[in-house]
Scaffold this active site. Structure first.
Site, PDB file in Angstrom:
ATOM      1  CG  ASP A 111     -17.269  12.846  18.492  1.00  0.00           C
ATOM      2  OD1 ASP A 111     -17.229  11.772  17.866  1.00  0.00           O
ATOM      3  OD2 ASP A 111     -16.343  13.241  19.231  1.00  0.00           O
ATOM      4  CG  ASP A 116     -14.715   7.806  21.628  1.00  0.00           C
ATOM      5  OD1 ASP A 116     -15.502   7.184  22.364  1.00  0.00           O
ATOM      6  OD2 ASP A 116     -14.036   7.260  20.749  1.00  0.00           O
ATOM      7  CG  ASP A 140     -11.117   2.876  20.008  1.00  0.00           C
ATOM      8  OD1 ASP A 140     -11.926   1.933  20.114  1.00  0.00           O
ATOM      9  OD2 ASP A 140     -11.046   3.596  19.005  1.00  0.00           O
ATOM     10  CG  ASP A 148     -13.836  15.375  21.185  1.00  0.00           C
ATOM     11  OD1 ASP A 148     -12.656  14.987  21.260  1.00  0.00           O
ATOM     12  OD2 ASP A 148     -14.766  14.613  20.883  1.00  0.00           O
ATOM     13  CG  ASP A 183     -12.974   7.331  13.421  1.00  0.00           C
ATOM     14  OD1 ASP A 183     -13.350   6.256  12.915  1.00  0.00           O
ATOM     15  OD2 ASP A 183     -11.841   7.812  13.220  1.00  0.00           O
TER      16      ASP A 183
END
Length: 274
Positions: free
Chosen positions: A9, A11, A20, A178, A95
């Protein structure tokens, strides 16, 4: 090491915070972001925010400068370089968006360590505005997963990766994440895979409450130093198991050859009947 695929992942896993939130806060648009978040999905909010920042005079270069200052644990980059040097196949499943991820990875000098980045499209249009699109176009169809946000089901992406790996020969996946969105892909992992959730983060809580649903071994981590230790230990474990299996296979092959030779020498000559 070609048999090991490490999926990160982004972030709060590779970097230490949410990209973001970092961009919005650093460019002074937090209040608008919070207002919009109550009215539309996160991915759509970020696209709207990029258009709003452009109207406020913030350029793509301003966004890049902010991204290059993003916090990251000092052990993460050396770990990624070390795992890549060992021959593991590294991939990103996030994402966030492609513009953010590639900007940061290039700045850190590790973009070439990753063979694949799975994330929401992010590109600069002709007007110089950064646009962010959903990975799954939920305006035209639904991915059908109730665990994931409408724009991305990481579980379906993992299934696609698994199908590709199966064609190349069996491989071991080590997945690091996470957030709550990392729970769905953790359910797709098999017994020979490993899940590395960040302890005391949403995916860790979900796994603790639903441990019986996971087939993969679970090994938590807390920060970049812990990530390095656990990941390298797991890679060592996988390699040791592969070496042991190969040695057993070689011994069995030698045994088969010896048995065939002995059998050939001890069996009586065939009797030919006229």
């Amino acid at each position: 090491m070609s048999g090991i695929v490490v999926i990160f992942d982004f972030d709060k896993t590779i970097i230490d915070i949410d990209s973001d939130n970092w961009v919005v806060d650093e460019l002074g648009a937090t209040d608008l972001f919070n207002q919009l978040l109550a009215t539309m999905p996160w991915n759509s909010v970020m696209d709207k925010m990029m258009m709003e920042l452009h109207l406020r005079g913030k350029s793509v270069e301003n966004i890049e400068e902010v991204l290059k200052r993003i916090p990251i644990h000092p052990r993460v980059v050396p770990t990624i370089k070390a795992v890549h040097a060992l021959g593991c196949d590294l991939r990103v499943l996030s994402d966030a968006n492609l513009f953010y991820i590639e900007t940061i990875l290039k700045h850190l000098g590790i973009r070439d360590c990753f063979s694949e980045i799975n994330t929401n499209p992010g590109f600069v249009n002709e007007e110089g505005t950064l646009r962010i699109e959903p990975f799954h176009d939920f305006h035209t169809f639904s991915h059908g997963c109730t665990l994931c946000p409408p724009n991305m089901c990481k579980g379906k992406i993992i299934e696609r990766i698994q199908a590709t790996l199966e064609e190349e020969g069996k491989k071991t996946i080590i997945y690091l994440g996470d957030g709550a969105g990392d729970f769905c892909p953790s359910l797709k992992l098999v017994e020979t895979d490993y899940m590395m959730p960040r302890k005391d983060f949403p995916v860790w809580d979900l796994i603790c409450k639903n441990r019986h649903l996971l087939k993969a071994e679970v090994h938590e981590w807390t920060d970049g130093e812990d990530l390095e230790r656990v990941l390298l230990q797991l890679i060592t474990t996988v390699v040791s198991m592969e070496d042991m299996k190969n040695n057993i296979d070689n011994e069995n092959q030698l045994f088969d050859c010896k048995f065939e030779k002995i059998a050939h020498e001890t069996l009586s000559k065939p009797l030919y009947v006229p």
